[in-house]
Design an enzyme around this catalytic site. Sequence first.
Site, PDB file in Angstrom:
ATOM      1  N   CYS A 130       0.804  -1.232   0.000  1.00 46.28           N
ATOM      2  CA  CYS A 130       0.000   0.000   0.000  1.00 46.28           C
ATOM      3  C   CYS A 130       0.832   1.275   0.000  1.00 46.28           C
ATOM      4  CB  CYS A 130      -0.944  -0.004   1.200  1.00 46.28           C
ATOM      5  SG  CYS A 130      -2.000  -1.470   1.259  1.00 46.28           S
ATOM      6  N   HIS A 262      -2.620   7.651   6.590  1.00 46.56           N
ATOM      7  CA  HIS A 262      -2.824   6.434   5.803  1.00 46.56           C
ATOM      8  C   HIS A 262      -4.132   5.756   6.191  1.00 46.56           C
ATOM      9  CE1 HIS A 262      -1.832   2.847   3.517  1.00 46.56           C
ATOM     10  NE2 HIS A 262      -2.140   2.104   4.570  1.00 46.56           N
ATOM     11  N   HIS A 300      -9.788   2.484  -0.701  1.00 48.37           N
ATOM     12  CA  HIS A 300      -8.353   2.273  -0.566  1.00 48.37           C
ATOM     13  C   HIS A 300      -7.810   1.691  -1.856  1.00 48.37           C
ATOM     14  CE1 HIS A 300      -4.478   1.568   0.884  1.00 48.37           C
ATOM     15  NE2 HIS A 300      -4.658   0.493   1.648  1.00 48.37           N
TER      16      HIS A 300
END
Length: 777
Positions: A130, A262, A300
Amino acid sequence: MVDDDERRWRHFNPEIPKRFGKISNLEKFDATFFGVHFKQAHTLDPQTRILIETAYEAVIDAGINPKSLRGTKTGVYIGSCISESEKTWFYEKVSSGGFGITGCSRAMLANRISYTLGLEGPSFLLDTACSSSMYALDNAFSAIRNGEIDAAIIGGANLLLHPFVTLQFARLGVLSQDGYCRPFDKDACGYSRSEAINCLFLQRKRDAKRIYASVVYSKTNCDGYKPEGITYPSGNIQRKLLLEFYKEIDLTPNDMGYLEAHCTGTVVGDPEECKAIDSVLCSQRQEPLLVGSVKSNIGHSEPASGICSLVKACFAFETGLIAPNINFTEVKRTIKALAEERLVVVKDVTPLPKPCIAVNSFGFGGANAHAILKAHPKSKVNYGIPEDNLPRIVTWAGRTEDAVNEIFNGIEKKPLDAEFIGLLQNIQEEEVTGMVFRGYGIFGNNGNQPTKSLVRNVQHYTGLKRPIVWVFSGMGSQWNEMGASLMMIPRFRQSIEISHNTLVPKGLDLINILTSNDPAIYENILHSFVGIASVQIGLTDVLRSLNLEPDFIIGHSVGELGCAYADGGVTAEQMILAAYCRGRVSMESKKIRGGMAAVGIGYRAIKNLLPEAIEVACHNSADSCTISGPIDEVRRFVAELKSKDIFAKEVPCSNIAYHSRYIASMGPQLLKYLKEIITQPKTRTAKWLSTSVPRSEWEQTENKLCSAEYHTNNLLHSVLFEETFAELPKNALTIELAPHGLLGAILKRSMPNGVYIPLTHRGNKNNALFFMTALGK
């Protein structure tokens, strides 16, 4: 959009959340424009196709022509994890030419961009889960600082093409079953997967033409071993990264206006991240720190999520407003920093309090990244609205007519922005191959109101390269106020002021001559000569300032003075003084009372019809000439021609029979004056085709010079325009530089396969707009 439609796959498994983020038009790609073989295009990973497009768009958005990057040390750093199209082209539909390998190898996500744009810097893929695209930023930032590269394209890509990948994430326990991502919220229970493909262009500040934000610093580290397991986030290592980060820069946590976290809405991830932020940043601040996460808005996007956070930060700098978290009702009370309001979630559109934004990004394998962006301190002067009333011209090329009009429509949605117009002009300063539609728009200054196009035209471009011919016409193009509106063009006005100051010692007020509405102003032949010459100097200077150069130069009568200036044979001061001398001699010399007339037949047809007293002054074309002689003889012959249904009309000439034997007495005096001005004659270039010397005599030494003798000969002898014009390419683009497009009809008939464009028009009250329209054409 994050929704539950079935564009990617049918809802066949209850373990797979129905809602996830999807982008559109995966099947669209202009393979021809980007130079991709059609077989390769069909087997190209859609991520690669869209990355090529977004990389190109990022460069364009920076105000740069992508062509200018070819051969430069520009790096490409792409963050991506899983190519969900590999299964199809590697194992199910093996292509005969091996296109599956070159199409779906993840190295190609970066390498194909470098290949397409001709970039010779480092080019590679980064996969840290990620945090991949934030690692791309870190690598590019370091390479630029170290001098390894001059610029970089950074990007991130994530597409959800196969349901089993999402099933794996669901079984890992990180997905929200209802498909809503709720960072910081009490109901947070995982994230919704999302697609995103985006790129940013990084440059050194000194090279940048458009700046959304500056990268202050970037740093990464890794969790290493954790007893909880590899996917468990380590708040302690994140805290260590932040501590080291802020020790290495001049900024302090108190300088941050906002932190883009995040946070993805997972049960473990959000608390660990908030704990690290609280420990390092909040402890050193006097006020709460605003936080948010783009995952609430778009889901996401995993390896592309870092770039999405950077884009969100850029929007905040651009607008001064922070986009709010959605899907948020109440903070998770178990996160102490949120409960005690040391961290405050942005839940409404909120002004950015300070010009610094920190960005967090963490990979599920423990790869952590942190960066700080800073707003560009320079603000637009008057919001980019010009202080003058001069319209702005935009030329644009696109693959379709709609593509060109889209740019023009976008300009019309806002007040006229001179900086933005300059950016657009820079982008297409060089030709872009494959743009088959070309257009121009001229936009007026409406102050704070949206601009409107005064003129707009878009046409298909055939690719035909036409040689450019500058045509300088002569007497007859003058008219009252012929320079008035052109004076609003700065470069034109500057030229006129130079000519004006040159003539002041001669007792002439050139600016008044050009702008006066007195109908008698041009009854003075001296005014006509200097007026025409000054306008031609001004128009030449404007074209030159735009890097527009001719392939050929040709003049009609006194228009050859314009040729001399355009060819570099004389200076602007010399040209205006030469024109003055021509007028002065016309007034001082003793001569007969002459006349001139335009006739609708050519030299070859009329030469045997002429009375002995009349001469052909100008060979204009096969069906046009100008005669010269004693006024009574000219009037008699005009009447005779009319009786035979031949067009004939007297033209104003101040009773001077130019280009005939009747003005021979003017020669010696003009030669004397011109020798005082043109003291060191220069050689004429091959561009300048003479109309005062027969073709057979062009190579004679005296005729190769731009001399006093040459221009005296021009006055005394016939204008051989027809013969010289025939020497030009038959498909030329002829541009007439004069106060009025006097020769339009002649030029169009003489060159039917060419294109004729006058720069001005008699009586037009807005010749500045007319001139800009001509430029657009």
